[in-house]
Design a protein around this motif. Sequence first.
Motif, PDB file in Angstrom:
ATOM      1  N   SER A   1     -53.148  35.373  18.208  1.00 32.13           N
ATOM      2  CA  SER A   1     -52.790  34.565  19.224  1.00 32.13           C
ATOM      3  C   SER A   1     -52.264  35.309  20.619  1.00 32.13           C
ATOM      4  CB  SER A   1     -51.132  34.063  18.891  1.00 32.13           C
ATOM      5  OG  SER A   1     -50.265  34.876  18.644  1.00 32.13           O
ATOM      6  N   LEU A   2     -52.172  34.645  21.737  1.00 32.86           N
ATOM      7  CA  LEU A   2     -51.985  35.250  22.925  1.00 32.86           C
ATOM      8  C   LEU A   2     -50.378  35.829  22.804  1.00 32.86           C
ATOM      9  CD1 LEU A   2     -52.692  35.665  25.924  1.00 32.86           C
ATOM     10  CD2 LEU A   2     -51.527  33.455  26.583  1.00 32.86           C
ATOM     11  N   LYS A   3     -49.610  35.197  22.228  1.00 31.86           N
ATOM     12  CA  LYS A   3     -48.378  35.708  21.948  1.00 31.86           C
ATOM     13  C   LYS A   3     -48.365  37.338  21.250  1.00 31.86           C
ATOM     14  CE  LYS A   3     -43.960  34.883  19.507  1.00 31.86           C
ATOM     15  NZ  LYS A   3     -43.314  33.881  18.728  1.00 31.86           N
TER      16      LYS A   3
ATOM     17  N   ALA B   1     -51.411  39.693  32.563  1.00 28.09           N
ATOM     18  CA  ALA B   1     -52.459  38.612  32.684  1.00 28.09           C
ATOM     19  C   ALA B   1     -53.607  39.346  33.205  1.00 28.09           C
ATOM     20  CB  ALA B   1     -52.041  37.741  33.840  1.00 28.09           C
ATOM     21  N   SER B   2     -53.892  40.392  33.779  1.00 29.37           N
ATOM     22  CA  SER B   2     -55.052  40.920  34.373  1.00 29.37           C
ATOM     23  C   SER B   2     -55.657  41.639  33.141  1.00 29.37           C
ATOM     24  CB  SER B   2     -54.605  41.708  35.517  1.00 29.37           C
ATOM     25  OG  SER B   2     -55.727  42.722  35.893  1.00 29.37           O
TER      26      SER B   2
ATOM     27  N   THR C   1     -52.424  30.659  34.261  1.00 32.01           N
ATOM     28  CA  THR C   1     -52.791  30.512  32.774  1.00 32.01           C
ATOM     29  C   THR C   1     -51.950  31.151  31.797  1.00 32.01           C
ATOM     30  OG1 THR C   1     -54.775  30.112  33.818  1.00 32.01           O
ATOM     31  CG2 THR C   1     -54.706  30.706  31.493  1.00 32.01           C
ATOM     32  N   LEU C   2     -51.702  32.427  31.957  1.00 30.51           N
ATOM     33  CA  LEU C   2     -50.655  33.442  31.228  1.00 30.51           C
ATOM     34  C   LEU C   2     -49.701  32.392  30.591  1.00 30.51           C
ATOM     35  CD1 LEU C   2     -50.236  35.832  29.210  1.00 30.51           C
ATOM     36  CD2 LEU C   2     -49.078  36.605  31.528  1.00 30.51           C
ATOM     37  N   ARG C   3     -48.994  31.912  31.516  1.00 28.40           N
ATOM     38  CA  ARG C   3     -47.485  31.352  31.587  1.00 28.40           C
ATOM     39  C   ARG C   3     -47.670  29.898  30.621  1.00 28.40           C
ATOM     40  NH1 ARG C   3     -43.779  34.405  33.971  1.00 28.40           N
ATOM     41  NH2 ARG C   3     -44.350  35.470  35.687  1.00 28.40           N
ATOM     42  N   ARG C   4     -48.623  29.228  31.103  1.00 29.68           N
ATOM     43  CA  ARG C   4     -49.036  28.020  30.488  1.00 29.68           C
ATOM     44  C   ARG C   4     -49.493  27.956  29.079  1.00 29.68           C
ATOM     45  NH1 ARG C   4     -53.091  26.942  33.187  1.00 29.68           N
ATOM     46  NH2 ARG C   4     -54.544  26.583  31.432  1.00 29.68           N
ATOM     47  N   ARG C   5     -50.015  29.256  28.748  1.00 28.67           N
ATOM     48  CA  ARG C   5     -50.381  29.204  27.453  1.00 28.67           C
ATOM     49  C   ARG C   5     -49.431  29.913  26.538  1.00 28.67           C
ATOM     50  NH1 ARG C   5     -56.184  32.057  26.883  1.00 28.67           N
ATOM     51  NH2 ARG C   5     -55.505  32.085  24.853  1.00 28.67           N
TER      52      ARG C   5
END
Length: 118
Positions: A16-18, A40-41, A49-53
Motif C-alpha cells: 500500500s501507499l501507506k 511524494a517526489s 495525489t499523495l495526500r488524496r491517496r
Amino acid sequence: RSAPYHLVINDSTQVSLKAKVRAILSKDVSLSMPSAEVVASRLNLSVTTLRRRLQNEDTSYQRLKDECRMEAAFHYLGCPDLTNTHIAERLGFDESSAFFRAFKKWTGITPGEYRKRL
C-alpha cells in the motif's frame, strides 16, 4: 489467455501507499524527516495525489509521521542508557517538553510513566 498471471489477477501482495510512506519515514525519525513534498517526489507523485491517496487509505502524512516517531520513542524508551532528553533529541524535537507533550498525546501517559511500566 497468454497474459501473465499478475496482469489478469489482482495481486494481494502489492504494498500500500501507506506502507511505502512509512518505509521512507522510518529510515530517519529525527528532525530531518522528509517533507510530504520529498516523499511524494520519491514516489513519483504530486503532493496533492499523495495526500488524496493517503486519505483514501484512512490516514494522512502527518499521522504516519507521528506513528513513526511514536514507534521509535517506544524503542528508545526501552533503552535504559538513554535519557528522555536524549530521546527527544533523537526524535527531532527542539525541546524535551515538546516530546513529553507529544508522547502524552499519543499514549495518554508520560515517557517516565511508560518506562516504569516496562
